[in-house]
Enzyme design. Sequence first.
Site, PDB file in Angstrom:
ATOM      1  N   LYS A 115      65.896  -1.549  -5.479  1.00 56.12           N
ATOM      2  CA  LYS A 115      64.832  -1.120  -6.395  1.00 56.12           C
ATOM      3  C   LYS A 115      65.325  -0.118  -7.428  1.00 56.12           C
ATOM      4  CE  LYS A 115      60.988  -1.952  -3.189  1.00 56.12           C
ATOM      5  NZ  LYS A 115      61.782  -2.421  -2.039  1.00 56.12           N
ATOM      6  N   GLU A 199      58.031   8.233  -6.298  1.00 55.69           N
ATOM      7  CA  GLU A 199      57.306   7.946  -7.522  1.00 55.69           C
ATOM      8  C   GLU A 199      55.854   8.356  -7.353  1.00 55.69           C
ATOM      9  OE1 GLU A 199      58.069   3.763  -7.981  1.00 55.69           O
ATOM     10  OE2 GLU A 199      56.281   3.188  -6.875  1.00 55.69           O
ATOM     11  N   HIS A 234      50.503  -4.239   3.452  1.00 57.09           N
ATOM     12  CA  HIS A 234      51.334  -4.354   2.244  1.00 57.09           C
ATOM     13  C   HIS A 234      51.874  -5.763   2.039  1.00 57.09           C
ATOM     14  CE1 HIS A 234      51.216  -0.017   1.705  1.00 57.09           C
ATOM     15  NE2 HIS A 234      51.576   0.115   2.964  1.00 57.09           N
ATOM     16  N   ARG A 291      63.822 -15.241  -6.078  1.00 61.08           N
ATOM     17  CA  ARG A 291      63.635 -16.477  -5.309  1.00 61.08           C
ATOM     18  C   ARG A 291      62.296 -17.099  -5.681  1.00 61.08           C
ATOM     19  NH1 ARG A 291      59.694 -14.550  -2.042  1.00 61.08           N
ATOM     20  NH2 ARG A 291      59.851 -12.409  -1.304  1.00 61.08           N
TER      21      ARG A 291
END
Length: 492
Positions: A115, A199, A234, A291
């Site tokens: 990330k 973040e 999630h 993908r």
Amino acid sequence: MNKILVANRGEIALRIMRSAREMGIKTVAVFSEADRNALHVRYADEAVLIGPPASNQSYLQGEKIIKSALEIGADAIHPGYGFLSENAAFARQVRKAGIILIGPSPEAMEMMGDKLSAKAAARKYNIPLVPGTEGAIANVEEAKKVAVQVGFPILIKASAGGGGKGMRIVQKEADLEEQMTRAISEAQSAFGDGSVFIERYVASPRHIEFQVLGDTHGNIVHLFERECSVQRRHQKVIEEAPSSVLTPEIREQMGACAVDVARACNYVGAGTVEFILDENLDFFFLEMNTRLQVEHPVTEMITGIDLVKEQIKVARREALSFKQDDLRINGHSIELRVYAEDPNNNFLPDIGTLTTYQTPQGPGIRVDDGFEQGMEIPIYYDPMIAKLITFGENRTEAIERMIRAIKEYKITGIESTLPFGRFVMEHEAFVSGNFDTHFVEKYFNSESLNFIEDEEESKIAAVIAAKLFSKPATVVSQQSSERSNWKMRSRI
């Protein structure tokens, strides 16, 4: 390209094989001992046993899969999603063996698989990012300084992996040290990499992703967005295309950013760029999945493009046959992931035998599955049974068709997410489009499915009453034997 080995199982393996067959390409299935009688094994032109049931002894055995491809004469490998689909080391091994990987380069996988490096690539194109650290952070004091600058609440996230692992919401400074320690430990355990970053926490986010497609000639397009905000733990359960909240202007901006992200890593093949959208409709880049996505059918339904065929064409080094201006959104599509899970028990997996398994039919309904009646749901893999997809001229029609399809879909012997899907389709927040990723926490609890149970009870009672006056009691016994486990448990 004459023969493709599909390095996966279940519905996605079948999905890939069907497109390959239409293109006149032979397919090879690989299977574990648990999948000896699986539909994808029976459908393929050839099949190879690769190991015991556990995925780390079968579907994750990259060297075995490559060896099988070479021995059986496959000139390409399609990894589907999950398993080895985003494994850069496997991609390099495939390349080294002289086999075509139907997917992006290992370099693109590595850049977007982390990330932090993905954010760094996006930053070069001035793509909006959620405020936070630019690199990994392990020092608590440094983390406190960043948190004060960003402002609480904050989100601690693992740099590698996904699925909510290594992710912690921190509401106040006093909790930061403990939550950071936990996030690092979980990330290390799950991904072998304890790197985390910070973040700003977006309080009411929507999860919007854009399908991208690139070829070896430098052409990259996006195929519009998918709304993936209805999630549990999630992880997505319901997806739709297009989103009900994006304006044409925001769609164009996000699409351009998605293409830039793909361009930043010289992307080739089908991929997905994920964004978070806040309550003000401001969007921020999250990550890229290198993908094919589980939810790719909704994009196919609104564009008329077979994404698997496009992947194969791109792997054959063909140029894209369409440009961005050629693409249009046609109608609306919704997907429900039909998991073998108990919605009334925190969506825990519920393995067993599919005593009854009858799929819905009719206009605007598509079912991608890998099971049939009488088969067992194995404990070793993801509990998804099928993907139920509907299409309509507009969102209202797609929702109505989904409700009908759920009612017609008959599954007994295990719990499933079908009742949850109906709950969502009939909930005012979803119908109005006024929802975010906290839909489950806000609206769903153990009492939420009672209205469905009551309705089913009334139907069963009416059927039994009718049978009592028209047929012998043995027929009543037959009818009651088809009740699903979740109804029986609610009575008890």
